[in-house]
Design a protein around this motif. Structure first.
Motif, mmCIF file in Angstrom:
data_model
loop_
_atom_site.group_PDB
_atom_site.id
_atom_site.type_symbol
_atom_site.label_atom_id
_atom_site.label_comp_id
_atom_site.label_asym_id
_atom_site.label_seq_id
_atom_site.Cartn_x
_atom_site.Cartn_y
_atom_site.Cartn_z
ATOM 1 N N LEU A 1 32.931 38.639 38.335
ATOM 2 C CA LEU A 1 32.215 39.889 38.588
ATOM 3 C C LEU A 1 31.006 40.038 37.682
ATOM 4 C CD1 LEU A 1 35.291 42.217 39.011
ATOM 5 C CD2 LEU A 1 33.727 41.493 40.791
ATOM 6 N N ALA A 2 31.273 40.271 36.384
ATOM 7 C CA ALA A 2 30.186 40.610 35.482
ATOM 8 C C ALA A 2 29.475 39.381 34.921
ATOM 9 C CB ALA A 2 30.711 41.466 34.322
ATOM 10 N N LYS A 3 30.108 38.201 35.055
ATOM 11 C CA LYS A 3 29.525 36.973 34.518
ATOM 12 C C LYS A 3 29.265 37.093 33.021
ATOM 13 C CE LYS A 3 29.408 35.128 38.613
ATOM 14 N NZ LYS A 3 30.341 34.052 38.987
ATOM 15 N N GLN A 4 30.155 37.832 32.343
ATOM 16 C CA GLN A 4 29.979 38.003 30.910
ATOM 17 C C GLN A 4 30.509 36.804 30.125
ATOM 18 O OE1 GLN A 4 32.186 41.631 30.628
ATOM 19 N NE2 GLN A 4 30.386 42.911 30.792
ATOM 20 N N ASN B 1 46.088 43.194 46.021
ATOM 21 C CA ASN B 1 45.423 42.119 45.288
ATOM 22 C C ASN B 1 44.408 41.403 46.180
ATOM 23 O OD1 ASN B 1 46.741 42.470 42.853
ATOM 24 N ND2 ASN B 1 48.379 41.046 43.333
ATOM 25 N N SER B 2 44.848 41.003 47.356
ATOM 26 C CA SER B 2 43.958 40.279 48.273
ATOM 27 C C SER B 2 42.782 41.151 48.702
ATOM 28 C CB SER B 2 44.741 39.829 49.510
ATOM 29 O OG SER B 2 45.764 38.929 49.151
ATOM 30 N N THR B 3 43.055 42.421 48.962
ATOM 31 C CA THR B 3 42.003 43.330 49.409
ATOM 32 C C THR B 3 40.933 43.504 48.342
ATOM 33 O OG1 THR B 3 43.591 44.520 50.798
ATOM 34 C CG2 THR B 3 41.527 45.650 50.272
ATOM 35 N N ILE B 4 41.350 43.752 47.108
ATOM 36 C CA ILE B 4 40.383 44.005 46.042
ATOM 37 C C ILE B 4 39.615 42.735 45.695
ATOM 38 C CG2 ILE B 4 41.753 43.528 43.951
ATOM 39 C CD1 ILE B 4 39.646 46.689 44.616
ATOM 40 N N GLU B 5 40.261 41.574 45.839
ATOM 41 C CA GLU B 5 39.557 40.314 45.590
ATOM 42 C C GLU B 5 38.478 40.083 46.648
ATOM 43 O OE1 GLU B 5 42.790 37.600 45.466
ATOM 44 O OE2 GLU B 5 43.358 38.132 43.413
ATOM 45 N N ALA B 6 38.817 40.330 47.913
ATOM 46 C CA ALA B 6 37.830 40.147 48.977
ATOM 47 C C ALA B 6 36.671 41.124 48.829
ATOM 48 C CB ALA B 6 38.496 40.312 50.341
ATOM 49 N N LEU B 7 36.969 42.378 48.505
ATOM 50 C CA LEU B 7 35.905 43.363 48.264
ATOM 51 C C LEU B 7 34.989 42.906 47.138
ATOM 52 C CD1 LEU B 7 37.569 46.905 48.419
ATOM 53 C CD2 LEU B 7 35.681 46.096 49.826
ATOM 54 N N SER B 8 35.579 42.404 46.066
ATOM 55 C CA SER B 8 34.802 42.011 44.894
ATOM 56 C C SER B 8 33.939 40.789 45.159
ATOM 57 C CB SER B 8 35.745 41.724 43.715
ATOM 58 O OG SER B 8 36.512 42.867 43.398
ATOM 59 N N MET B 9 34.391 39.921 46.068
ATOM 60 C CA MET B 9 33.629 38.714 46.386
ATOM 61 C C MET B 9 32.669 38.934 47.553
ATOM 62 S SD MET B 9 34.954 36.837 44.106
ATOM 63 C CE MET B 9 36.494 36.616 43.207
ATOM 64 N N ARG C 1 29.609 43.913 65.512
ATOM 65 C CA ARG C 1 29.693 44.570 64.203
ATOM 66 C C ARG C 1 29.502 43.614 63.025
ATOM 67 N NH1 ARG C 1 35.178 47.949 64.214
ATOM 68 N NH2 ARG C 1 35.891 46.356 65.674
ATOM 69 N N ALA C 2 29.345 42.321 63.290
ATOM 70 C CA ALA C 2 29.331 41.316 62.223
ATOM 71 C C ALA C 2 28.245 41.580 61.180
ATOM 72 C CB ALA C 2 29.161 39.922 62.825
ATOM 73 N N LYS C 3 27.030 41.881 61.650
ATOM 74 C CA LYS C 3 25.914 42.098 60.719
ATOM 75 C C LYS C 3 26.173 43.289 59.810
ATOM 76 C CE LYS C 3 20.869 42.559 60.589
ATOM 77 N NZ LYS C 3 19.626 42.641 61.417
ATOM 78 N N GLY C 4 26.638 44.393 60.399
ATOM 79 C CA GLY C 4 26.915 45.583 59.592
ATOM 80 C C GLY C 4 28.066 45.361 58.626
ATOM 81 N N ILE C 5 29.087 44.644 59.071
ATOM 82 C CA ILE C 5 30.236 44.349 58.207
ATOM 83 C C ILE C 5 29.806 43.520 57.010
ATOM 84 C CG2 ILE C 5 32.346 42.959 58.100
ATOM 85 C CD1 ILE C 5 33.011 43.976 60.925
ATOM 86 N N ARG C 6 28.985 42.505 57.261
ATOM 87 C CA ARG C 6 28.547 41.658 56.151
ATOM 88 C C ARG C 6 27.651 42.432 55.183
ATOM 89 N NH1 ARG C 6 29.796 36.871 55.789
ATOM 90 N NH2 ARG C 6 30.273 36.664 58.019
ATOM 91 N N TRP D 1 29.643 46.548 48.662
ATOM 92 C CA TRP D 1 30.830 46.788 47.825
ATOM 93 C C TRP D 1 30.973 45.727 46.744
ATOM 94 C CZ3 TRP D 1 33.140 51.236 47.454
ATOM 95 C CH2 TRP D 1 33.020 52.144 48.505
ATOM 96 N N LYS D 2 30.511 44.521 47.011
ATOM 97 C CA LYS D 2 30.487 43.486 45.975
ATOM 98 C C LYS D 2 29.596 43.922 44.821
ATOM 99 C CE LYS D 2 28.922 38.704 45.309
ATOM 100 N NZ LYS D 2 28.378 37.501 46.017
ATOM 101 N N THR D 3 28.437 44.469 45.153
ATOM 102 C CA THR D 3 27.509 44.948 44.126
ATOM 103 C C THR D 3 28.116 46.101 43.341
ATOM 104 O OG1 THR D 3 25.597 44.294 45.467
ATOM 105 C CG2 THR D 3 25.215 45.927 43.730
ATOM 106 N N LEU D 4 28.773 47.027 44.036
ATOM 107 C CA LEU D 4 29.403 48.164 43.366
ATOM 108 C C LEU D 4 30.534 47.713 42.448
ATOM 109 C CD1 LEU D 4 29.534 50.698 46.345
ATOM 110 C CD2 LEU D 4 28.093 50.846 44.303
ATOM 111 N N ALA D 5 31.308 46.712 42.890
ATOM 112 C CA ALA D 5 32.406 46.202 42.067
ATOM 113 C C ALA D 5 31.875 45.600 40.769
ATOM 114 C CB ALA D 5 33.209 45.167 42.854
#
Length: 286
Positions: A94-97, A171-179, A239-244, A250-254
């Motif tokens: 996420l943060a690449k710290q 776990n899977s949901t939050i990982e996918a959101l974060s990526m 809906r593919a374009k909007g979903i992506r 959400w990746k940026t927000l995470a």
């Protein structure tokens, strides 16, 4: 023993809010009316059907602003002393710290030196076009093991992964959101139906495949044609374009949440400061 403690809620805030409504008697279980709709305090802008509720509460198209999640957190703060932290995955994603040479990010397992994953998996992923691979993982019966978490996070982080077919465990949901990986959700039980509701209707980062039980069958399941529809819809459908686009948002927000000065970073610092001050007060009393 007079030792300070704090509860760590490992389910999403929306599920906690729903279960609190049940605790207060606003939702009565088991629910037998399959057509009933629900509005829950703290997330009143989200219309919930029976199949959106945690599975503990039953026998078996609106648009929502992202701010509804902040409203749920605000509502929970009025019920108890509460701080939102996360996404709770290794910060290197996420943060690449930290650099990949650091070991303190591994949380007891290595995402970069997996002991169980064959090297040909990464080599195969490296050979694919960006966003072209459909990854399927349904975890284990109740929760993801260290091995499964390692496998999921490593594949989701690869740039060739374009879609994640998931049981929608948290776990899977939050990982996918974060990526920033779009999802096709096939929820089974517990908090998974509510997670799937948010994936499709609140966050807009995927679609939900309904799990149904046909006459004469003992267990509900997702049908082949429905799973195929979900994958096509997320990868190349209308809906593919909007979903992506939403997935990237959400990746940026995470990443912003766990970065220095982000909401999660500040809440963890505040929590630690409270513990330190509490210990200082105890020493003064002694």
């Amino acid at each position: 023993m007079n030792i300070p403690c704090a509860s760590f809620f490992t389910q999403p805030c929306a599920v906690d809010a729903i279960l609190y409504s049940y605790y207060e008697g606003r939702i009565r279980a088991p629910i037998t009316d399959k057509e009933e709709k629900f509005r829950v305090d703290g997330m009143a802008e989200v219309s919930l059907a029976v199949h959106d509720l945690p599975s503990y509460l039953h026998d078996e198209d609106d648009e929502y602003a992202p701010e509804c999640l902040a409203l749920i957190v605000h509502w929970m703060c009025n019920k108890l002393r509460f701080k939102a932290v996360g996404p709770t995955i290794p910060s290197i994603y996420l943060a690449k710290q930290l650099s990949s040479d650091d070991t303190c990010h591994e949380y007891g397992l290595s995402l970069f030196k997996p002991q169980h994953s064959p090297t040909y998996l990464k080599q195969w992923l490296d050979s694919q076009q960006p966003k072209s691979v459909v990854y399927v993982s349904f975890g284990s019966v109740a929760s993801l093991s260290d091995k499964q978490t390692e496998e999921v996070a490593a594949v989701l982080a690869h740039e060739s992964t374009g879609c994640f077919v998931t049981h929608c465990g948290w776990n899977s949901t939050i990982e996918a959101l974060s990526m920033g990986v779009p999802m096709v959700t096939v929820p089974q039980f517990a908090d998974q139906p509510t997670n799937a509701k948010f994936v499709e209707d609140v966050w807009g980062v995927g679609v939900r495949v309904m799990v149904r039980k046909r006459d004469g069958e003992e267990k509900a399941m997702a049908r082949m044609e429905e799973i195929e529809w979900g994958v096509v819809e997320v990868m190349e459908g209308e809906r593919a374009k909007g979903i992506r686009k939403n997935a990237e948002k959400w990746k940026t927000l995470a990443r912003a949440a766990v970065a220095d000065g982000g909401s999660s970073d500040r809440n963890i610092e505040d929590f630690v400061d409270e513990l330190v001050n509490l210990q200082l007060l105890k020493r003064l009393e002694l």
